[in-house]
Design an enzyme around this catalytic site. Structure first.
Site, PDB file in Angstrom:
ATOM      1  N   CYS A 186     -30.420 -14.207 -81.046  1.00 40.87           N
ATOM      2  CA  CYS A 186     -30.953 -14.532 -82.376  1.00 40.87           C
ATOM      3  C   CYS A 186     -29.951 -14.167 -83.469  1.00 40.87           C
ATOM      4  CB  CYS A 186     -32.309 -13.871 -82.603  1.00 40.87           C
ATOM      5  SG  CYS A 186     -32.247 -12.104 -82.501  1.00 40.87           S
ATOM      6  N   THR A 187     -29.144 -13.134 -83.223  1.00 45.10           N
ATOM      7  CA  THR A 187     -28.086 -12.783 -84.187  1.00 45.10           C
ATOM      8  C   THR A 187     -27.048 -13.898 -84.215  1.00 45.10           C
ATOM      9  OG1 THR A 187     -28.397 -10.466 -83.622  1.00 45.10           O
ATOM     10  CG2 THR A 187     -26.389 -11.023 -84.802  1.00 45.10           C
TER      11      THR A 187
END
Ligand SMILES: [Zn+2]
EC number: 6.2.1.64
Length: 393
Positions: A175-176
């Site tokens: 997700c980063t």
């Protein structure tokens, strides 16, 4: 002169996995220590860039299998030693093959291969048959740092038990990468993990192809600019994608020597052996530290049966997959999940099954799963099947 020592050194059959920087040193040291029956597995061929440190190889050997060349060199140099090479993957061999050895030594740079051999040796242990327990000595180096450890499968901690000790920077939460990049590495991962498959479809990324690296570099630089991140360069891109670890010949020599000494002590029982983890830190002065790495209760290879996994009833199922990818001690990349009650919940492949299970990703955990339900997780990088026991928040 038929001492216990010479008996064990004559009788013991040792397997060395890897014939690269560490492996060349280990095979040489074993031969010079008196081991006479050495086997070596390596799937690589010799590259010109290996010649600076992998001293069993010369220019004329470029393109030849490492295992075969290393075996020939050591046999020529140390009369009476038999080195049997295998050019291929460790996964090509079955338990019968591994059962013939008294000892396995790894000089690898691959986490996946270490996980596989560690899990295989743990699975092979039959409490009724003491011969089935094969001590595993694992060496690894990274620049001026290294480690040597002794694993007694099922008795001491295994490789899987210590996965959380891996360098954390090498795993970036998806997700980063997808949403909030902060480092140049995040942009490069985004280009290789998400953009390449999205734009290139089934075309496989060749990490050795300069055109492919340039393609990634261009995308990563565009993304870096959008997020005001500096430092995306060609060499960093290559480094992140290939996960390049600098190799220093003298560190390999130290770690290989430590591994070989442990092999000698285990084979001859002449002195107590390492219990069970030695860290060598040469990057900040010189420092070594030895400790007993303990078994992890939740270790999916040598520990308990299932792992408790807490989810929210209002979570989308997709979030379970994301969380799995972010657990440091599991190192899962593309999990597939199923349960006895529901069958396949989400499968990454084959394409038809992926398509038919994809709608589940949008469903809520509360309707898809049950309290105490056991989910089976498989992944290409997992050498075993993981069981999750669902608990609701
Ligand atoms: Zn374990």
């Amino acid at each position: 002169m038929c001492s216990v020592k010479s008996f064990l050194l004559d009788q013991s059959k040792v397997l060395v996995i890897g014939a690269g920087g560490l492996g060349c040193e280990i095979i040489t040291n074993l031969a010079l220590s008196g081991f006479r029956d050495i086997h070596v597995i390596d799937m690589d061929t010799i590259d010109v860039s290996n010649l600076n440190r992998q001293f069993l190889f010369r220019e004329k050997d470029v393109g030849q299998p490492k295992a075969t060349t290393a075996a020939e060199f050591v046999m020529k140099r140390v009369p009476g030693v038999k080195v049997t090479p295998y050019f291929g993957k460790i996964q090509d061999k079955d338990e019968d093959y591994y059962m013939q050895f008294n000892l396995v030594i790894c000089g690898l740079d691959s986490v996946d291969a270490r996980r596989w051999i560690s899990a295989t040796l743990v699975n092979m242990v039959d409490p009724e048959n003491p011969e089935s327990l094969k001590p595993l000595i694992d060496g690894g180096t990274e620049g001026f740092k290294g480690q040597a450890r002794v694993i007694l499968p099922t008795i001491t901690s295994c490789y899987e038990c210590s996965l959380d000790m891996l360098n954390k920077q090498t795993v970036y939460p998806i997700c980063t990468i997808a949403n909030t990049p902060r480092l140049p590495e995040h942009c490069i991962e985004w280009a290789s993990v998400l953009e390449w498959p999205r734009l290139m479809g089934d075309k496989k990324l060749d990490k050795d192809d300069p055109d492919h690296i340039s393609w990634l570099l261009e995308r990563a630089q565009t993304r870096a600019k959008e997020h005001n991140i500096e430092g995306v360069t060609y060499s960093l891109t290559q480094g992140v994608v290939k996960n390049i670890i600098p190799a220093i010949a003298s560190t390999n020599a130290i770690i290989a020597a430590a591994c070989t000494q442990e092999a000698f002590k285990i084979a001859t029982t002449c002195n107590p052996f390492l219990n069970n983890y030695m860290m060598y830190t040469g990057n900040e002065g010189v420092y070594t530290y030895t400790f007993e790495h303990e078994k992890r209760e939740e270790c999916p290879v040598c520990g308990g049966e299932s792992r408790e996994f807490v989810v929210g009833k209002d979570w989308k199922f997709e979030r379970v997959l994301e969380m799995l990818r972010e657990i440091q001690d599991l190192q899962i990349k593309r999990p597939s999940l199923s349960s006895a009650r529901s069958g396949p919940l989400y499968y990454q492949a084959p394409p038809q099954l992926e398509e038919s299970t994809r709608p589940n990703l949008e469903r809520l955990c509360g309707e898809l799963l049950e309290e105490e339900e056991e989910l089976t997780v498989t992944d290409a990088s997992l050498p075993f099947t993981l069981t999750l026991r669902i608990k609701f928040e």
